[in-house]
Scaffold this motif. Structure first.
Motif, PDB file in Angstrom:
ATOM      1  N   PRO A  85       7.349  -8.176   2.773  1.00  0.00           N
ATOM      2  CA  PRO A  85       6.697  -7.930   1.477  1.00  0.00           C
ATOM      3  C   PRO A  85       5.615  -6.862   1.605  1.00  0.00           C
ATOM      4  N   PRO A  86       4.926  -6.520   0.504  1.00  0.00           N
ATOM      5  CA  PRO A  86       4.140  -5.284   0.511  1.00  0.00           C
ATOM      6  C   PRO A  86       2.654  -5.397   0.813  1.00  0.00           C
ATOM      7  N   LEU A  87       2.066  -6.593   0.962  1.00  0.00           N
ATOM      8  CA  LEU A  87       0.608  -6.688   0.987  1.00  0.00           C
ATOM      9  C   LEU A  87      -0.024  -5.798   2.046  1.00  0.00           C
ATOM     10  N   SER A  88       0.454  -5.873   3.284  1.00  0.00           N
ATOM     11  CA  SER A  88      -0.116  -5.056   4.356  1.00  0.00           C
ATOM     12  C   SER A  88       0.064  -3.569   4.063  1.00  0.00           C
ATOM     13  N   THR A  89       1.227  -3.210   3.556  1.00  0.00           N
ATOM     14  CA  THR A  89       1.492  -1.803   3.240  1.00  0.00           C
ATOM     15  C   THR A  89       0.601  -1.328   2.105  1.00  0.00           C
ATOM     16  N   TRP A  90       0.412  -2.155   1.093  1.00  0.00           N
ATOM     17  CA  TRP A  90      -0.507  -1.797   0.007  1.00  0.00           C
ATOM     18  C   TRP A  90      -1.904  -1.511   0.542  1.00  0.00           C
ATOM     19  N   LEU A  91      -2.382  -2.390   1.419  1.00  0.00           N
ATOM     20  CA  LEU A  91      -3.737  -2.227   1.955  1.00  0.00           C
ATOM     21  C   LEU A  91      -3.871  -0.929   2.748  1.00  0.00           C
ATOM     22  N   SER A  92      -2.883  -0.643   3.599  1.00  0.00           N
ATOM     23  CA  SER A  92      -2.939   0.592   4.397  1.00  0.00           C
ATOM     24  C   SER A  92      -2.803   1.830   3.524  1.00  0.00           C
ATOM     25  N   ALA A  93      -1.918   1.763   2.522  1.00  0.00           N
ATOM     26  CA  ALA A  93      -1.727   2.913   1.629  1.00  0.00           C
ATOM     27  C   ALA A  93      -2.992   3.177   0.806  1.00  0.00           C
ATOM     28  N   LEU A  94      -3.641   2.116   0.347  1.00  0.00           N
ATOM     29  CA  LEU A  94      -4.909   2.278  -0.371  1.00  0.00           C
ATOM     30  C   LEU A  94      -5.968   2.888   0.537  1.00  0.00           C
ATOM     31  N   SER A  95      -5.974   2.454   1.783  1.00  0.00           N
ATOM     32  CA  SER A  95      -6.928   2.999   2.751  1.00  0.00           C
ATOM     33  C   SER A  95      -6.673   4.482   2.996  1.00  0.00           C
ATOM     34  N   PHE A  96      -5.402   4.879   3.035  1.00  0.00           N
ATOM     35  CA  PHE A  96      -5.070   6.305   3.153  1.00  0.00           C
ATOM     36  C   PHE A  96      -5.642   7.088   1.979  1.00  0.00           C
ATOM     37  N   ASN A  97      -5.519   6.537   0.791  1.00  0.00           N
ATOM     38  CA  ASN A  97      -6.016   7.229  -0.401  1.00  0.00           C
ATOM     39  C   ASN A  97      -7.531   7.404  -0.367  1.00  0.00           C
ATOM     40  N   ILE A  98      -8.218   6.487   0.331  1.00  0.00           N
ATOM     41  CA  ILE A  98      -9.678   6.548   0.397  1.00  0.00           C
ATOM     42  C   ILE A  98     -10.145   7.416   1.567  1.00  0.00           C
ATOM     43  N   PHE A  99      -9.564   7.195   2.756  1.00  0.00           N
ATOM     44  CA  PHE A  99     -10.060   7.819   3.984  1.00  0.00           C
ATOM     45  C   PHE A  99      -9.186   8.963   4.512  1.00  0.00           C
ATOM     46  N   GLY A 100      -8.046   9.205   3.870  1.00  0.00           N
ATOM     47  CA  GLY A 100      -7.126  10.204   4.399  1.00  0.00           C
ATOM     48  C   GLY A 100      -6.126   9.566   5.349  1.00  0.00           C
ATOM     49  N   VAL A 101      -5.106  10.334   5.712  1.00  0.00           N
ATOM     50  CA  VAL A 101      -4.039   9.817   6.579  1.00  0.00           C
ATOM     51  C   VAL A 101      -4.445   9.978   8.036  1.00  0.00           C
ATOM     52  N   ASN A 102      -4.864   8.910   8.646  1.00  0.00           N
ATOM     53  CA  ASN A 102      -5.267   8.915  10.054  1.00  0.00           C
ATOM     54  C   ASN A 102      -5.211   7.502  10.617  1.00  0.00           C
ATOM     55  N   GLU A 103      -5.400   7.378  11.923  1.00  0.00           N
ATOM     56  CA  GLU A 103      -5.265   6.083  12.578  1.00  0.00           C
ATOM     57  C   GLU A 103      -6.309   5.077  12.102  1.00  0.00           C
ATOM     58  N   PHE A 104      -7.559   5.520  11.979  1.00  0.00           N
ATOM     59  CA  PHE A 104      -8.603   4.585  11.562  1.00  0.00           C
ATOM     60  C   PHE A 104      -8.313   4.036  10.172  1.00  0.00           C
ATOM     61  N   ALA A 105      -7.861   4.897   9.277  1.00  0.00           N
ATOM     62  CA  ALA A 105      -7.600   4.477   7.902  1.00  0.00           C
ATOM     63  C   ALA A 105      -6.505   3.421   7.839  1.00  0.00           C
ATOM     64  N   VAL A 106      -5.417   3.644   8.559  1.00  0.00           N
ATOM     65  CA  VAL A 106      -4.300   2.705   8.473  1.00  0.00           C
ATOM     66  C   VAL A 106      -4.646   1.362   9.112  1.00  0.00           C
ATOM     67  N   ARG A 107      -5.564   1.369  10.068  1.00  0.00           N
ATOM     68  CA  ARG A 107      -5.956   0.123  10.741  1.00  0.00           C
ATOM     69  C   ARG A 107      -7.158  -0.561  10.100  1.00  0.00           C
ATOM     70  N   PHE A 108      -7.878   0.157   9.255  1.00  0.00           N
ATOM     71  CA  PHE A 108      -9.112  -0.383   8.681  1.00  0.00           C
ATOM     72  C   PHE A 108      -8.918  -1.706   7.940  1.00  0.00           C
ATOM     73  N   PRO A 109      -7.853  -1.880   7.143  1.00  0.00           N
ATOM     74  CA  PRO A 109      -7.699  -3.153   6.435  1.00  0.00           C
ATOM     75  C   PRO A 109      -7.627  -4.358   7.359  1.00  0.00           C
ATOM     76  N   TYR A 110      -7.065  -4.186   8.562  1.00  0.00           N
ATOM     77  CA  TYR A 110      -6.911  -5.313   9.486  1.00  0.00           C
ATOM     78  C   TYR A 110      -8.252  -5.662  10.143  1.00  0.00           C
ATOM     79  N   LEU A 111      -9.049  -4.637  10.387  1.00  0.00           N
ATOM     80  CA  LEU A 111     -10.421  -4.862  10.837  1.00  0.00           C
ATOM     81  C   LEU A 111     -11.194  -5.625   9.759  1.00  0.00           C
ATOM     82  N   LEU A 112     -11.053  -5.198   8.522  1.00  0.00           N
ATOM     83  CA  LEU A 112     -11.769  -5.823   7.413  1.00  0.00           C
ATOM     84  C   LEU A 112     -11.316  -7.264   7.199  1.00  0.00           C
ATOM     85  N   LEU A 113     -10.012  -7.518   7.241  1.00  0.00           N
ATOM     86  CA  LEU A 113      -9.500  -8.874   7.045  1.00  0.00           C
ATOM     87  C   LEU A 113     -10.054  -9.838   8.081  1.00  0.00           C
TER      88      LEU A 113
END
Length: 466
Positions: free
Chosen positions: A67-95
């Protein structure tokens, strides 16, 4: 060692240090194949195409496995921080930070420091690892925690009624995190606890079941409906295939995206004892010592059933990986917290627990300083980034890796076989090609002579034809 300093709260200090270490590694470590880079690429495509309904493993190729929850979080993070490693991993740090904040109150209720459960969690290798790994398991573990904690508070905390509704919201989010497994991992331990302590009436009266089920449905069902409408066949593959056929057979032939995960039966317990050191060993000792009183305390029994159910459930499955133990990290930390004052040699245990993440951090930093980390990391990042200035087409031999897709922003192509390679060579146009070492034997020797190696790591090399 700073842990013994009286001038600073040691728990605040070490929790902060471990979060900063994990955040730095989230920034510094490339996305690795296969799993992490795959989910990162799915999120990158979602953010690029603005298609928030259908997950895509490649452009136009639907990804039905999750399902999409993790992908939604990473995609939203990309929209905020740009496409990079920190952005895609940030939601998991936050969770996982939210998990630490969510359970700290149970230490306070015993007169302990709020961050003791957080320190325990962050010194469990599995939890710290998934505070920065792109996967669905962190989101699922968060949802399991939210459901279980909300259930307990919903029937015991009369002053804060919002817990009653968070229970059902957690179930809905869990359905979006990894599917019906959220019910499988939470309902049985809750049911056993209700039966043993005869809490049927309390549970029935305390939770708003009709409104709650409606809340769960409103959270989860719209996406499932739209996903099936957009790409018919999703529901059958995800529900029947991923939840039943995969569980029952490690060699499930219908798997479109994964790779074999065949393990000996009962391997989940090995994962638990290896990836939850040293706290799992401490916990087993406390459970054994208090074995005659375990079911007398409602809170301890609740945590114990929560802790035991997931590994018991996966004991009979051969199709599993170590992240499947993530949902039981919180009950481990809370049980240890419950017996905290009884534990001897706490400073020594914490020192040992801190050794693993700090040592891993220094090993990575040292390897980076000597330019060794690039060689041993399973990622195509450096091949892509070091050669993009050549402005010529880039290919991957036989199958694209997910990291090559991510770092090339989806532009990398495949050279499928020798006929395809010969066609590109005969065109006389320059190109780059990434070739796994173990697949060089599949390439015609005369063709290989025309390729010049530019750089390599332990797994692959990149070549140029010009």
């Amino acid at each position: 060692m700073m842990f013994f300093s009286k001038k600073i709260n040691p728990y605040t200090f070490w929790v902060s240090i471990l979060i900063l270490i994990r955040a730095f590694l989230n920034y510094a470590i490339p996305l690795m194949d296969k799993t992490e880079a795959r989910y990162a690429e799915i999120a990158r495509i979602m953010a690029e195409t603005n298609n928030w309904t259908t997950l895509q493993i490649d452009y136009g190729v639907p990804f039905w496995a999750k399902p999409p929850l993790s992908t939604w979080l990473s995609a939203l993070s990309f929209n905020i921080f740009g496409v990079n490693e920190f952005a895609v991993r940030f939601p998991y740090l936050l969770l996982n930070i939210l998990v630490i904040l969510l359970i700290g109150k149970y230490a306070k209720r015993k007169g302990l420091d709020f961050l003791i459960p957080g320190l325990i969690l962050l010194t469990i290798p599995e939890f710290l690892l998934h505070t920065g790994v792109v996967s669905t398991d962190t989101a699922l573990a968060f949802c399991v925690t939210l459901v279980m904690i909300s259930f307990w508070e919903g029937i015991h905390n009369k002053a804060q009624t919002f817990w009653k509704y968070l229970f059902f919201i957690g179930l809905g989010l869990g359905l979006l995190a990894k599917g019906p497994i959220i019910i499988i991992l939470t309902a049985p331990p809750i049911f056993v606890w209700m039966v043993i302590f005869k809490q049927y009436k309390t549970v029935w009266k305390s939770l708003p079941w009709v409104l709650g089920i409606l809340i769960t449905a409103v959270v989860a069902i719209p996406w499932y409906y739209l996903a099936e409408q957009k790409t018919p066949g999703f529901f059958d593959y995800f529900i029947v295939g991923e939840h039943f056929k995969r569980f029952l057979s490690s060699g499930w032939k219908g798997d479109k995206y994964g790779f074999p995960k065949s393990q000996p039966m009962g391997m989940i317990w090995v994962f638990l004892f290896v990836f939850a050191i040293p706290w799992i060993q401490i916990l087993i000792g406390k459970i054994w010592k208090n074995k005659t009183n375990l079911i007398k305390n409602k809170w301890v029994a609740f945590l114990l059933f929560w802790f035991l159910w997931t590994p018991l459930f996966f004991t009979v499955s051969k199709s599993l990986i170590h992240p499947y133990i993530m949902p039981v990290m919180v009950p481990i930390a809370l049980l240890i917290t419950h017996w905290w004052e009884e534990i001897k040699h706490k400073k020594r245990i914490i020192t040992i627990a801190l050794t693993i993440p700090i040592l891993a951090f220094f090993i990575f930093v040292t390897a980076s300083l000597f330019n060794k980390s690039n060689y041993y990391i399973n990622s195509d990042k450096f091949f892509i980034e070091n050669n993009t200035d050549k402005n010529i087409p880039m290919y991957h031999w036989e199958n694209k890796s997910y990291s090559s897709q991510f770092y090339s922003k989806g532009t990398i192509k495949i050279i499928e076989d020798n006929a395809d390679l010969s066609k590109n060579l005969n065109s006389k146009k320059p190109f780059l090609i990434i070739i796994p070492h173990k697949k060089i034997k599949n390439i015609d020797k005369e063709s290989m002579k025309l390729l010049k190696e530019l750089e390599s790591n332990y797994k692959k090399s990149i070549y140029i034809f010009n």
